[in-house]
Every structure is written in structure tokens, then in C-alpha cells.
Design a protein around this motif. Structure first.
Motif, PDB file in Angstrom:
ATOM      1  N   ALA A 173       7.265  12.644  -2.459  1.00 53.38           N
ATOM      2  CA  ALA A 173       6.260  12.765  -1.399  1.00 53.38           C
ATOM      3  C   ALA A 173       4.893  12.326  -1.903  1.00 53.38           C
ATOM      4  N   ALA A 174       4.525  12.795  -3.090  1.00 51.19           N
ATOM      5  CA  ALA A 174       3.227  12.434  -3.659  1.00 51.19           C
ATOM      6  C   ALA A 174       3.137  10.933  -3.932  1.00 51.19           C
ATOM      7  N   ALA A 175       4.227  10.346  -4.412  1.00 54.00           N
ATOM      8  CA  ALA A 175       4.229   8.925  -4.737  1.00 54.00           C
ATOM      9  C   ALA A 175       4.101   8.064  -3.487  1.00 54.00           C
ATOM     10  N   THR A 176       4.848   8.399  -2.437  1.00 54.78           N
ATOM     11  CA  THR A 176       4.757   7.603  -1.209  1.00 54.78           C
ATOM     12  C   THR A 176       3.400   7.765  -0.547  1.00 54.78           C
ATOM     13  N   THR A 177       2.809   8.935  -0.674  1.00 49.69           N
ATOM     14  CA  THR A 177       1.473   9.152  -0.112  1.00 49.69           C
ATOM     15  C   THR A 177       0.447   8.300  -0.849  1.00 49.69           C
ATOM     16  N   ALA A 178       0.540   8.252  -2.168  1.00 44.63           N
ATOM     17  CA  ALA A 178      -0.374   7.417  -2.940  1.00 44.63           C
ATOM     18  C   ALA A 178      -0.215   5.946  -2.574  1.00 44.63           C
ATOM     19  N   THR A 179       1.028   5.507  -2.397  1.00 42.61           N
ATOM     20  CA  THR A 179       1.268   4.113  -2.001  1.00 42.61           C
ATOM     21  C   THR A 179       0.671   3.834  -0.636  1.00 42.61           C
ATOM     22  N   ALA A 180       0.883   4.729   0.315  1.00 37.93           N
ATOM     23  CA  ALA A 180       0.357   4.535   1.665  1.00 37.93           C
ATOM     24  C   ALA A 180      -1.168   4.457   1.651  1.00 37.93           C
ATOM     25  N   ARG A 181      -1.796   5.321   0.895  1.00 36.80           N
ATOM     26  CA  ARG A 181      -3.258   5.317   0.849  1.00 36.80           C
ATOM     27  C   ARG A 181      -3.780   4.009   0.250  1.00 36.80           C
ATOM     28  N   GLY A 182      -3.052   3.482  -0.737  1.00 35.93           N
ATOM     29  CA  GLY A 182      -3.460   2.204  -1.305  1.00 35.93           C
ATOM     30  C   GLY A 182      -3.207   1.036  -0.367  1.00 35.93           C
ATOM     31  N   VAL A 183      -2.039   1.025   0.256  1.00 37.58           N
ATOM     32  CA  VAL A 183      -1.663  -0.094   1.143  1.00 37.58           C
ATOM     33  C   VAL A 183      -2.591  -0.162   2.357  1.00 37.58           C
ATOM     34  N   TYR A 184      -2.847   0.983   2.967  1.00 35.69           N
ATOM     35  CA  TYR A 184      -3.643   1.022   4.194  1.00 35.69           C
ATOM     36  C   TYR A 184      -5.135   1.204   3.935  1.00 35.69           C
ATOM     37  N   LYS A 185      -5.501   1.364   2.643  1.00 33.82           N
ATOM     38  CA  LYS A 185      -6.903   1.572   2.262  1.00 33.82           C
ATOM     39  C   LYS A 185      -7.478   2.805   2.971  1.00 33.82           C
ATOM     40  N   LEU A 186      -6.730   3.901   2.916  1.00 30.37           N
ATOM     41  CA  LEU A 186      -7.138   5.136   3.592  1.00 30.37           C
ATOM     42  C   LEU A 186      -8.099   5.949   2.711  1.00 30.37           C
TER      43      LEU A 186
END
Length: 276
Positions: free
Chosen positions: A263-276
């Protein structure tokens, strides 16, 4: 006799902070600020604190951006779905260009190719119209410097051909990735991001299970695609962003990962990909 509609799944225990990388809040019933807040609050109670809501037609694209402005936990992705590609006229292009530049829009999508529905669905765009619209959306993603979110249904080879010929944007997301390990390896080698939905929990999705084990954490997202693709054991019930932990649990089991760490890893990826 009509079959009884399945009840919505119970709210799962949170696994930590999660990002629903692709959902359709409008199709889940979010039409105003009150209904939006109900859905987003329910997601937050399951640890899903950020949601990317995705459009498939022009009206949905405009609503997606409004929803994103109404709640800071919501972001938008805007495009015409491949099956509606024949509606990409000059007016639609102008509206989509404006929406793509909005500060709450984090991706151009969902766009791509769908070889399943032509001939089966009345009013579905034909393949040449889909390809033309896909090329336009690729160019738009480049112009606004935002990720390209791809819909791919039974169109692996053609989709790769178009991406290669146009030149892929810096960030490419394959939403609801459902291909096998060969396609996964190709996408991984290109540096593209693969987003997995509830389909990865389906017991008969063996090729997808194999593909899921190959994806590096830095190229892996999770999504609901709600209200569709509710994960096992609730397949056929209404889906919503709060159900995302069920998919993460199933994916973690397939990959041999700790669910909270995944969960933590996918959240970090999403924040990087979407620039959140």
C-alpha cells in the motif's frame, strides 16, 4: 425471475494511506458536493485518502474537473474514451484542451484503443476513429506535460504501434492492466506504469497474476475502476473507492508482499506519477 442485486461490500480495515489511481465518481453517484463528500469520506474511512476520477465523455470530463475543485482529496483525468472517439470534433478538442490544463487535472485519459466493443455496442467508434483520437490525445498529453492514461482492450499490438509511431509522452499509465507477462515486460522495459484493478483478484486471471509479479513497485499503481470490477470475493457487487484495500490484499498475496508495505509503495508511486 430477476436475480437479486448483490449488496455493497463492507468497508475494509485500512492498510495505510492509499491512492485510487482510477475511478469514475460520476458513475458511482457523485453529482454534487454532498454526494461527492459521502463517497470520498467513505473511502477515507478505509484509508483511501486520494482519488483520481476519470472521464469517458465530454460531459463527464467537465464534471470530473468540477468534482476535483469541490474536494481537495479528488483529482481529475480528462479525455474521450476510445469507444466515443467519433465525437472528438473541434468543439470537443477545445474543451478538452482547456480541461487538461486545469490545475486539478493530473492526467489525459482515459484514451487508447478498444477492439472488443466495435460491432457489439451500438454507437461505438470504429477502429480508425479510435486511432485518430488516440494520436490526438497523445499529442495533448505532451503539450500539457501530463501523464497519458491508456485504456487497452484486446489491442496490445496496435496500441504499442501507435505509441511508438507518435512517440510516447514522458509518463504513460496503462489503466486496468489486464494483459499477460509478455506485454507487462514490454511496458516495464519502456518505463511505463501499470495500474492493477480488482481483476487481479479474480481466480481465473492466471496470465495477469504472472504479470503482476513482474512489475517493479516504482511502476505499479492500484485502482478500483469503480463502479466496475469489484474484487473477489465481492465480484458482481457495486464497487467504490473504499473497496481498494481488498485489491491490495489480493495483489500482495500474489506478489508475496506485505499488504501494508505494498500500500505504501503504490501510494508513493501514485504521488510521483500524478505529481500530487
Amino acid at each position: 425471475m430477476t436475480s437479486k442485486k448483490r449488496e455493497a461490500p463492507p468497508v475494509p480495515e485500512p492498510l495505510g494511506s492509499l491512492v485510487d489511481a482510477h475511478t469514475h465518481l460520476d458513475a458511482c453517484g457523485a453529482t454534487d458536493e454532498a454526494s461527492l463528500r459521502t463517497i470520498v469520506d467513505r473511502a477515507a474511512s478505509a484509508g483511501v485518502g486520494t482519488i483520481v476520477t476519470v472521464a469517458d465523455d465530454l460531459a463527464a470530463a467537465e464534471l470530473a474537473v468540477r468534482l476535483a475543485h469541490w474536494d481537495e482529496r479528488v483529482f481529475a483525468a480528462t479525455a474521450l474514451h476510445p469507444t466515443r472517439a467519433q465525437h472528438l470534433d473541434d468543439h470537443a478538442k477545445s474543451v478538452l484542451e482547456t480541461l487538461a490544463e486545469d490545475e486539478r487535472t493530473v492526467a489525459v485519459g482515459e484514451t487508447g484503443l478498444d477492439f472488443y466493443w466495435p460491432g457489439k455496442l451500438d454507437g461505438c467508434a470504429e477502429i480508425p476513429d479510435q486511432e485518430e483520437a488516440f494520436r490526438w490525445h497523445i499529442d495533448l498529453a505532451k503539450r500539457v506535460s501530463k501523464p497519458l492514461m491508456i485504456h487497452n482492450r484486446e489491442a496490445d499490438d496496435a496500441l504499442i504501434r501507435v505509441l511508438k509511431s507518435e512517440g510516447a509522452p514522458e509518463t504513460v499509465i496503462f489503466h486496468c492492466f489486464s494483459s499477460g507477462p509478455e506485454m507487462a515486460r514490454l511496458c516495464i522495459d519502456e518505463g511505463w506504469v501499470l495500474s492493477l484493478s480488482g481483476t487481479v483478484s479474480f481466480r481465473n486471471a492466471r496470465a495477469l497474476h504472472e504479470a503482476a509479479t513482474l512489475i517493479p513497485a516504482g511502476q505499479l499503481l492500484v485502482e478500483t475502476d469503480a463502479p466496475y470490477l469489484t474484487p473477489h470475493p465481492y465480484r458482481g457487487a457495486p464497487n467504490e473507492s473504499y473497496c481498494l484495500p481488498y485489491t491490495v490484499q489480493a495483489l500482495a498475496e500474489i506478489r508475496g508482499d506485505d499488504p501494508a508495505e505494498l500500500a505504501a509503495a503504490t501510494t508513493a508511486t501514485a504521488r510521483g506519477v500524478y505529481k500530487l
